[in-house]
Structure formats: C-alpha cells, structure tokens
Design a protein around this motif. Structure first.
Motif, short mmCIF file in Angstrom:
data_model
loop_
_atom_site.label_atom_id
_atom_site.label_comp_id
_atom_site.label_asym_id
_atom_site.label_seq_id
_atom_site.Cartn_x
_atom_site.Cartn_y
_atom_site.Cartn_z
N ASP A 33 89.87 53.04 -1.12
CA ASP A 33 88.55 52.74 -2.00
C ASP A 33 87.41 53.76 -0.96
N MET A 34 87.40 53.35 0.29
CA MET A 34 86.47 53.91 1.03
C MET A 34 86.56 55.57 0.96
N GLU A 35 87.73 56.04 1.39
CA GLU A 35 87.91 57.40 1.30
C GLU A 35 87.49 58.01 -0.18
N ARG A 36 87.81 57.45 -1.20
CA ARG A 36 87.43 57.79 -2.41
C ARG A 36 85.86 57.75 -2.55
N MET A 37 85.37 56.90 -2.10
CA MET A 37 83.73 56.51 -2.21
C MET A 37 83.15 57.82 -1.54
N ILE A 38 83.83 58.15 -0.11
CA ILE A 38 83.17 59.01 0.80
C ILE A 38 83.47 60.53 0.14
N GLY A 39 84.60 60.65 -0.43
CA GLY A 39 84.53 61.86 -1.10
C GLY A 39 83.84 62.21 -2.44
N LYS A 40 83.57 61.18 -3.16
CA LYS A 40 82.53 61.16 -4.22
C LYS A 40 81.06 61.43 -3.75
N LYS A 64 86.23 46.41 11.01
CA LYS A 64 86.14 45.88 12.18
C LYS A 64 86.74 46.42 13.13
N ASP A 65 86.76 47.90 13.37
CA ASP A 65 87.26 48.82 14.18
C ASP A 65 86.12 49.51 15.11
N LYS A 66 86.00 48.50 16.06
CA LYS A 66 84.82 48.80 16.97
C LYS A 66 85.00 50.18 17.68
N ARG A 67 86.10 50.66 18.07
CA ARG A 67 86.20 52.08 18.45
C ARG A 67 85.64 53.14 17.90
N TYR A 68 85.82 53.21 16.55
CA TYR A 68 85.46 54.17 15.56
C TYR A 68 84.04 53.85 15.20
N VAL A 69 83.68 52.86 15.23
CA VAL A 69 82.10 52.56 14.88
C VAL A 69 81.45 53.23 16.02
N ILE A 70 81.71 53.11 17.62
CA ILE A 70 81.17 53.47 18.55
C ILE A 70 81.14 54.99 18.53
N LEU A 95 79.02 56.37 15.76
CA LEU A 95 77.50 56.29 16.22
C LEU A 95 77.23 57.28 17.09
N ILE A 96 78.07 57.55 18.08
CA ILE A 96 77.56 58.57 18.97
C ILE A 96 77.53 59.85 18.44
N VAL A 97 78.35 60.23 17.52
CA VAL A 97 78.20 61.46 16.86
C VAL A 97 76.83 61.55 15.93
N LEU A 98 76.66 60.59 15.17
CA LEU A 98 75.50 60.43 14.47
C LEU A 98 74.03 60.53 15.20
N CYS A 99 74.10 59.84 16.63
CA CYS A 99 72.99 60.04 17.28
C CYS A 99 72.82 61.31 17.75
N ALA A 107 77.23 58.39 8.40
CA ALA A 107 76.70 56.86 8.33
C ALA A 107 77.41 56.12 7.57
N PHE A 108 77.82 56.47 6.44
CA PHE A 108 78.74 55.75 5.85
C PHE A 108 79.96 55.31 6.33
N SER A 109 80.38 56.27 7.04
CA SER A 109 81.63 56.03 7.91
C SER A 109 81.33 55.04 9.13
N VAL A 110 80.28 54.75 9.66
CA VAL A 110 79.94 53.66 10.42
C VAL A 110 80.23 52.55 9.61
N LEU A 111 79.69 52.51 8.55
CA LEU A 111 79.59 51.18 7.70
C LEU A 111 81.18 50.80 7.40
N ALA A 112 81.92 51.65 7.08
CA ALA A 112 83.15 51.65 6.60
C ALA A 112 84.03 51.04 7.67
N PHE A 113 83.77 51.74 8.95
CA PHE A 113 84.62 51.22 10.21
C PHE A 113 84.13 49.76 10.78
N ALA A 114 83.06 49.59 10.34
CA ALA A 114 82.35 48.07 10.70
C ALA A 114 82.75 47.05 9.79
#
Length: 130
Positions: free
Chosen positions: A13-20, A105-111, A114-118, A95-102
């Motif tokens: 669902d996340m992948e589809r929403m990001i694609g949309k 609860k995948d902390k590694r990909y959230v970090i 966030l680094i890429v976004l920053c 930014a949406f990927s940060v939310l999806a990873f959060a």
C-alpha cells in the motif's frame, strides 16, 4: 484502527501511494508548464537573442517572486512554478518515505531517509550550492 499503525498500512500500500504521489506530481507539473507555456506564447512578442546568454531575472530565483508573478498570470512565472513543483515531487517522496519507515518501525531507514532529506533541504536553502 490507528491510521499510523503498521496493521493499517501494508508495504505494498505504501509503495502504491508513493507511486501515485510521484505520478500526480509529474502530471501536475506538466499541466502547469503547459498552461504557463500557452500564456508565455501569448504574452511575449519579441524574438529572443540567442547570441548572448542572459540569466533568469531576480524575481524567478526565489519562490515569493515566482508566486507574485503567478498571481499576475505571468507565463514565465507559471513555467518556473512548474519547475519548482517538479523538483518538490521527489523531495515529498523522501518525506513520505520517512513516515512510511517510521510506521514500520524501521529505525535504520528512518535515519537514512532523514539524512538524505536534510542534505537536500540544506543544499536548497543554504545558498551554498551556487
């Protein structure tokens, strides 16, 4: 059921929403560029001089100037807004990927996200990029 729970959102669902979101952003940008191009062709009656390079006017280098021109239905400003929308599309995807990873609860990909976004936001807003 909680809207921000992993039970509510499945990975597909996340992948589809990001694609949309990506498709919608590109379509919106293309539509705005087309409308701006039509207005530009109606408004400009001079032949451009291609022998010398002239950079963009100061009003087209900052978002408030672009929005001011869009409010006045300036074709060049509307085209520039389309470019801004096109640039914003993948940034919103990150930014949406940060939310999806959060949510997952995948902390590694959230970090990492966030680094890429920053880095992207710092490069855009610091003025050090040129």
């Amino acid at each position: 059921m909680n809207w921000f729970s992993s039970q509510y959102w499945q990975q597909r669902d996340m992948e589809r929403m990001i694609g949309k979101w990506l498709r919608a952003g590109v379509f919106l940008s293309a539509t705005v560029a087309l409308l701006g191009g039509i207005l530009y062709l109606q408004q400009v009656h001079e032949i451009p001089d291609y022998k010398t390079f002239h950079g963009a006017a100061a009003q087209f280098r900052h978002l408030p100037g672009i929005l001011h021109g869009v409010a006045a239905f300036d074709g060049t400003s509307i085209i520039q807004l389309a470019v801004v929308l096109l640039i914003a599309t993948p940034i919103l995807r990150i930014a949406f990927s940060v939310l999806a990873f959060a949510i997952e609860k995948d902390k590694r990909y959230v970090i990492i996200s966030l680094i890429v976004l920053c880095i992207i936001l710092f490069g855009m807003f610091s003025g050090l990029g040129g």
